[in-house]
Design a protein around this motif. Structure first.
Motif, PDB file in Angstrom:
ATOM      1  N   MET A  65       1.401  -1.070   0.058  1.00  0.00           N
ATOM      2  CA  MET A  65      -0.127   0.424  -0.187  1.00  0.00           C
ATOM      3  C   MET A  65       0.678   1.387  -0.137  1.00  0.00           C
ATOM      4  N   SER A  66       0.526   2.255  -0.553  1.00  0.00           N
ATOM      5  CA  SER A  66       1.222   3.503  -1.009  1.00  0.00           C
ATOM      6  C   SER A  66       0.903   4.589   0.132  1.00  0.00           C
ATOM      7  N   GLU A  67       1.933   4.553   1.055  1.00  0.00           N
ATOM      8  CA  GLU A  67       2.020   5.100   1.705  1.00  0.00           C
ATOM      9  C   GLU A  67       1.743   6.877   1.550  1.00  0.00           C
ATOM     10  N   GLU A  68       2.249   7.444  -0.334  1.00  0.00           N
ATOM     11  CA  GLU A  68       1.579   8.383  -0.450  1.00  0.00           C
ATOM     12  C   GLU A  68       0.423   8.803  -0.360  1.00  0.00           C
ATOM     13  N   LEU A  69      -0.424   7.786  -0.660  1.00  0.00           N
ATOM     14  CA  LEU A  69      -1.586   7.743  -0.869  1.00  0.00           C
ATOM     15  C   LEU A  69      -2.270   7.991   0.117  1.00  0.00           C
ATOM     16  N   ARG A  70      -1.786   7.559   1.843  1.00  0.00           N
ATOM     17  CA  ARG A  70      -2.577   7.794   3.284  1.00  0.00           C
ATOM     18  C   ARG A  70      -1.590   9.658   3.695  1.00  0.00           C
ATOM     19  N   LYS A  71      -0.837  10.059   2.551  1.00  0.00           N
ATOM     20  CA  LYS A  71      -1.053  11.607   3.313  1.00  0.00           C
ATOM     21  C   LYS A  71      -1.729  12.694   2.502  1.00  0.00           C
ATOM     22  N   LEU A  72      -2.617  11.937   1.184  1.00  0.00           N
ATOM     23  CA  LEU A  72      -4.265  12.611   1.663  1.00  0.00           C
ATOM     24  C   LEU A  72      -4.870  13.009   2.327  1.00  0.00           C
ATOM     25  N   ALA A  73      -5.922  13.901   2.750  1.00  0.00           N
ATOM     26  CA  ALA A  73      -6.722  14.043   3.594  1.00  0.00           C
ATOM     27  C   ALA A  73      -7.857  12.867   3.056  1.00  0.00           C
ATOM     28  N   ASN A  74      -8.089  12.352   4.121  1.00  0.00           N
ATOM     29  CA  ASN A  74      -9.021  11.291   3.413  1.00  0.00           C
ATOM     30  C   ASN A  74      -9.029  10.065   3.175  1.00  0.00           C
ATOM     31  N   ILE A  75      -7.890  10.347   3.093  1.00  0.00           N
ATOM     32  CA  ILE A  75      -7.297   7.926   3.261  1.00  0.00           C
ATOM     33  C   ILE A  75      -6.445   7.350   3.679  1.00  0.00           C
ATOM     34  N   GLY A  76      -7.639   6.951   4.609  1.00  0.00           N
ATOM     35  CA  GLY A  76      -6.887   6.008   5.749  1.00  0.00           C
ATOM     36  C   GLY A  76      -6.574   4.332   4.898  1.00  0.00           C
ATOM     37  N   PRO A  77      -6.227   3.406   6.110  1.00  0.00           N
ATOM     38  CA  PRO A  77      -5.762   1.760   5.553  1.00  0.00           C
ATOM     39  C   PRO A  77      -6.831   1.549   4.232  1.00  0.00           C
ATOM     40  N   ALA A  78      -8.162   1.219   4.718  1.00  0.00           N
ATOM     41  CA  ALA A  78      -9.025   0.763   3.477  1.00  0.00           C
ATOM     42  C   ALA A  78      -9.165   1.525   2.615  1.00  0.00           C
ATOM     43  N   MET A  79      -9.187   2.580   2.459  1.00  0.00           N
ATOM     44  CA  MET A  79      -9.359   3.395   0.967  1.00  0.00           C
ATOM     45  C   MET A  79      -8.528   3.323   0.293  1.00  0.00           C
ATOM     46  N   ALA A  80      -6.913   3.086   0.910  1.00  0.00           N
ATOM     47  CA  ALA A  80      -5.905   3.000  -0.084  1.00  0.00           C
ATOM     48  C   ALA A  80      -6.088   1.762  -0.466  1.00  0.00           C
ATOM     49  N   ARG A  81      -6.738   0.989   0.231  1.00  0.00           N
ATOM     50  CA  ARG A  81      -6.287  -0.523  -0.349  1.00  0.00           C
ATOM     51  C   ARG A  81      -7.754  -0.589  -1.614  1.00  0.00           C
ATOM     52  N   ASP A  82      -8.959   0.047  -0.980  1.00  0.00           N
ATOM     53  CA  ASP A  82      -9.448   0.720  -2.626  1.00  0.00           C
ATOM     54  C   ASP A  82      -8.895   0.919  -4.201  1.00  0.00           C
ATOM     55  N   LEU A  83      -7.782   1.956  -4.210  1.00  0.00           N
ATOM     56  CA  LEU A  83      -7.882   2.259  -4.701  1.00  0.00           C
ATOM     57  C   LEU A  83      -6.185   1.596  -5.017  1.00  0.00           C
ATOM     58  N   ALA A  84      -5.607   0.998  -4.974  1.00  0.00           N
ATOM     59  CA  ALA A  84      -4.734   0.011  -4.959  1.00  0.00           C
ATOM     60  C   ALA A  84      -5.709  -0.897  -5.996  1.00  0.00           C
ATOM     61  N   ARG A  85      -6.411  -1.292  -5.686  1.00  0.00           N
ATOM     62  CA  ARG A  85      -7.096  -2.484  -6.245  1.00  0.00           C
ATOM     63  C   ARG A  85      -7.977  -1.845  -7.822  1.00  0.00           C
ATOM     64  N   LEU A  86      -8.045  -0.385  -7.465  1.00  0.00           N
ATOM     65  CA  LEU A  86      -8.314   0.396  -8.720  1.00  0.00           C
ATOM     66  C   LEU A  86      -6.716   0.640 -10.103  1.00  0.00           C
ATOM     67  N   GLY A  87      -5.931   0.188  -9.503  1.00  0.00           N
ATOM     68  CA  GLY A  87      -4.630   0.424  -9.996  1.00  0.00           C
ATOM     69  C   GLY A  87      -3.913   1.387  -9.766  1.00  0.00           C
ATOM     70  N   ILE A  88      -4.472   2.332  -8.284  1.00  0.00           N
ATOM     71  CA  ILE A  88      -4.331   3.230  -8.334  1.00  0.00           C
ATOM     72  C   ILE A  88      -2.469   3.137  -7.552  1.00  0.00           C
ATOM     73  N   THR A  89      -1.766   3.491  -7.030  1.00  0.00           N
ATOM     74  CA  THR A  89      -1.150   3.453  -5.801  1.00  0.00           C
ATOM     75  C   THR A  89      -0.584   4.474  -5.766  1.00  0.00           C
ATOM     76  N   GLU A  90      -0.476   5.418  -6.740  1.00  0.00           N
ATOM     77  CA  GLU A  90       0.259   6.507  -6.035  1.00  0.00           C
ATOM     78  C   GLU A  90      -0.491   7.713  -6.129  1.00  0.00           C
ATOM     79  N   PRO A  91      -0.525   9.428  -5.533  1.00  0.00           N
ATOM     80  CA  PRO A  91      -1.312  10.455  -5.817  1.00  0.00           C
ATOM     81  C   PRO A  91      -1.633  10.700  -7.607  1.00  0.00           C
ATOM     82  N   ALA A  92      -0.189  11.073  -8.180  1.00  0.00           N
ATOM     83  CA  ALA A  92      -0.242  11.090  -8.775  1.00  0.00           C
ATOM     84  C   ALA A  92      -0.864  11.177 -10.273  1.00  0.00           C
TER      85      ALA A  92
END
Length: 87
Positions: free
Chosen positions: A1-28
Motif C-alpha cells: 500500500m502506498s504511504e503517499e496515498l495515505r498522505k492525502l486527506a481522508n485516505i486511510g488504510p481501507a481507502m488506500a487498499r480500495d484505490l490500489a485495487r483500482l490500479g492507483i498506488t500514487e496520488p499523481a
C-alpha cells in the motif's frame, strides 16, 4: 500500500487498499480522473453499491491530486448529490 496515498486527506488504510485495487498506488495517478468512474468500478468489482461517502472521498482525493487544498470528504456531499441528479 502506498504511504503517499495515505498522505492525502481522508485516505486511510481501507481507502488506500480500495484505490490500489483500482490500479492507483500514487496520488499523481488520481489527477484528472473521474471520481464517479472510480466509484462505479469499485462497486462493480465488489458486486454491490458502496456507501456514497466513498464517492465523496474519491472526489476529495482527485481534487487534491489535481492541486486543490485538502477538504473534509463531507464537503463534497452536495456536489455528489448534484451530480447524481444529472446522471
Amino acid at each position: 500500500m502506498s504511504e503517499e496515498l495515505r498522505k492525502l486527506a481522508n485516505i486511510g488504510p481501507a481507502m488506500a487498499r480500495d484505490l490500489a485495487r483500482l490500479g492507483i498506488t500514487e496520488p499523481a495517478q488520481l489527477a484528472g480522473r473521474d471520481p464517479v468512474e472510480l466509484y462505479e468500478r469499485l462497486c462493480a468489482l465488489d458486486g454491490h453499491r458502496h456507501d456514497p461517502c466513498v464517492l465523496d472521498t474519491f472526489m476529495s482525493a482527485v481534487d487534491q491530486a489535481g492541486g486543490a487544498p485538502p477538504r473534509p470528504w463531507w464537503t463534497y456531499t452536495a456536489e455528489r448529490k448534484r451530480l447524481s441528479g444529472t446522471r
